[in-house]
Motif scaffolding. Sequence first.
Motif, short mmCIF file in Angstrom:
data_model
loop_
_atom_site.label_atom_id
_atom_site.label_comp_id
_atom_site.label_asym_id
_atom_site.label_seq_id
_atom_site.Cartn_x
_atom_site.Cartn_y
_atom_site.Cartn_z
N VAL A 2 1.28 -0.69 -0.16
CA VAL A 2 -0.01 0.02 0.41
C VAL A 2 0.50 1.26 -0.03
O VAL A 2 1.72 1.35 0.57
CB VAL A 2 -0.98 -0.06 1.15
CG1 VAL A 2 -1.28 1.30 1.18
CG2 VAL A 2 -1.35 -1.48 1.11
N HIS A 3 1.00 2.01 -0.94
CA HIS A 3 0.96 3.48 -1.19
C HIS A 3 0.43 4.30 -1.67
O HIS A 3 -0.11 3.83 -2.39
CB HIS A 3 2.67 3.25 -1.46
CG HIS A 3 3.08 2.99 -2.96
ND1 HIS A 3 2.27 2.01 -3.40
CD2 HIS A 3 2.38 3.76 -4.09
CE1 HIS A 3 2.02 1.97 -4.64
NE2 HIS A 3 2.41 3.01 -5.09
N THR A 4 0.96 5.65 -1.09
CA THR A 4 0.09 6.88 -2.48
C THR A 4 1.44 7.13 -3.01
O THR A 4 2.92 6.64 -2.95
CB THR A 4 0.40 7.95 -1.91
OG1 THR A 4 1.22 8.20 -0.93
CG2 THR A 4 -0.86 7.83 -0.39
N ASP A 5 1.49 7.93 -4.96
CA ASP A 5 2.59 8.28 -5.53
C ASP A 5 3.26 9.80 -5.26
O ASP A 5 1.83 10.40 -4.84
CB ASP A 5 2.14 8.13 -7.20
CG ASP A 5 1.68 6.51 -7.41
OD1 ASP A 5 1.96 5.69 -6.97
OD2 ASP A 5 1.49 6.85 -8.73
N SER A 6 4.39 10.27 -5.26
CA SER A 6 4.57 10.60 -4.23
C SER A 6 4.22 11.84 -5.53
O SER A 6 4.42 13.98 -5.64
CB SER A 6 6.18 11.20 -4.69
OG SER A 6 6.66 10.49 -3.57
N LYS A 58 -4.55 5.99 -2.45
CA LYS A 58 -3.67 4.57 -1.87
C LYS A 58 -4.27 4.25 -2.55
O LYS A 58 -5.18 3.44 -2.69
CB LYS A 58 -4.41 4.67 -0.80
CG LYS A 58 -3.68 5.21 0.66
CD LYS A 58 -3.77 4.34 1.57
CE LYS A 58 -4.19 5.41 3.23
NZ LYS A 58 -4.73 4.16 4.44
N HIS A 59 -3.18 2.67 -3.08
CA HIS A 59 -3.05 1.76 -3.72
C HIS A 59 -2.13 0.90 -3.76
O HIS A 59 -1.24 0.93 -2.53
CB HIS A 59 -2.99 1.93 -5.31
CG HIS A 59 -2.34 3.35 -5.57
ND1 HIS A 59 -2.04 4.37 -5.32
CD2 HIS A 59 -0.74 2.36 -6.13
CE1 HIS A 59 -0.93 4.54 -5.99
NE2 HIS A 59 0.30 3.86 -6.92
N ARG A 60 -2.61 -0.52 -4.57
CA ARG A 60 -1.97 -1.42 -4.59
C ARG A 60 -1.85 -2.63 -4.98
O ARG A 60 -3.08 -2.15 -5.45
CB ARG A 60 -1.94 -2.02 -2.33
CG ARG A 60 -2.92 -3.08 -2.72
CD ARG A 60 -3.15 -3.53 -1.45
NE ARG A 60 -4.88 -3.99 -1.24
CZ ARG A 60 -5.64 -4.91 -0.69
NH1 ARG A 60 -4.83 -4.44 1.38
NH2 ARG A 60 -6.54 -5.94 -0.49
FE FE2 Z 1 1.84 3.26 -6.98
#
Ligand code: FE2
Length: 367
Positions: free
Chosen positions: A249-253, A305-307
């Motif tokens: 799981v993360h958000t892009d910068s 948020k995506h994964r």
């Molecule tokens: Fe991403």
Amino acid sequence: MNHPESYPPVFRKPISESDDQVTITTTLKNPEEEEPKRDDIFLQDSSDPVEVVPVIDLQDIITNLEQQHQLEEACRDWGIFRLVNHGVPLKLISQLQDQAQKIFSMSFEAKQTLFNNNGSSSTPAAVSYFWGTPALTPSGSVLGKVDPKKINWVEGLNVLLSQLSDYHDQVSGDTMLDSFRVLLEEYGGHMARLAREIFEAILKTLNMDSKQYNSKSQLLSESTGFVRVYRYPKISKADEEEAVIGMQVHTDSSVISILNQNQVDGLEVFKDDKWFHVRPILNELIVNLGDMMQAISNDEYVSVKHRVKANKHDERFSICYFMFPAEDGVIRSSKYKPFTYKDFQAQVQHDVKTLGFKVGLERFKNP
Ligand SMILES: [Fe+2]
Ligand SMILES: O=C(O)CCC(=O)C(=O)O
């Protein structure tokens, strides 16, 4: 698993049999993410809600008020949308996917040798190879340490588009790499065009006063664009017993990220406390907003948020493009202290190294 020798050794045996002596390490763990639980295994057959991600027609977003309204809703409620009528030839996308598949099917050792020895700190490598984590330094090498138990089941090529012209000399004579370079240059041109057009339309929906900034190129700078090409291995039966993730799981910068994927499921986005599949649909691109867009919009729009889930039926390939603000362009909005993308990037690198995860925008919020 096709061509087992093409995978990093850790991916060749079931996770349960892997020893813990993995030398690369990192995790870009989202602080809000809970530890994966047994019933939250990132597998494909779960009963997640089907996807309802909004569709945006690029041809209409500049002129058509109704489409602008839909774009605004998509950015506010989702932070992600499907893009149709984008003008990127399907042939180019499939050629690039094919070429990436060929490169990934080379032996692991060959990929390491081919892509990891041609850069220096002053002139980073145009293309570098990584695996087990998406957390890289700006020049494309793995950042920090990976928890061996939380390896991301992905390998990738990091492509610095601004360095590609120099790559020509390095690969001359290698037909496979040279056609990869040519395709990437063409693809990068399309992605930059799309990012500019989408960004322009988004600023319009925000009624943003661009006088606030010296120029729009401070907020979105073409020279920062890079591409990541990923291969997610098909996981084995034994691995289903473990909490296997394709990408955590993360958000892009970024300001804007644009993705194309082969016809294999995996990407999911988080909205209203639920995970939604973002299914691959032929000839559609996926656009998601990143942290910089959220800050520019003063939190009106979301960095989603995506994964990526591991897939037990097929290998998954995806190609992602990211564009950022100019390094020294100052982002000003009332919810944040003024900061540059350079400040943000340095903070993220520091947090990943010292804490093991990206804290992100919270670091720059006004109290
Ligand atoms: Fe991403
Ligand atoms: O492979 C994908 O579908 C997503 C990759 C991604 O989220 C990223 O590179 O930031």
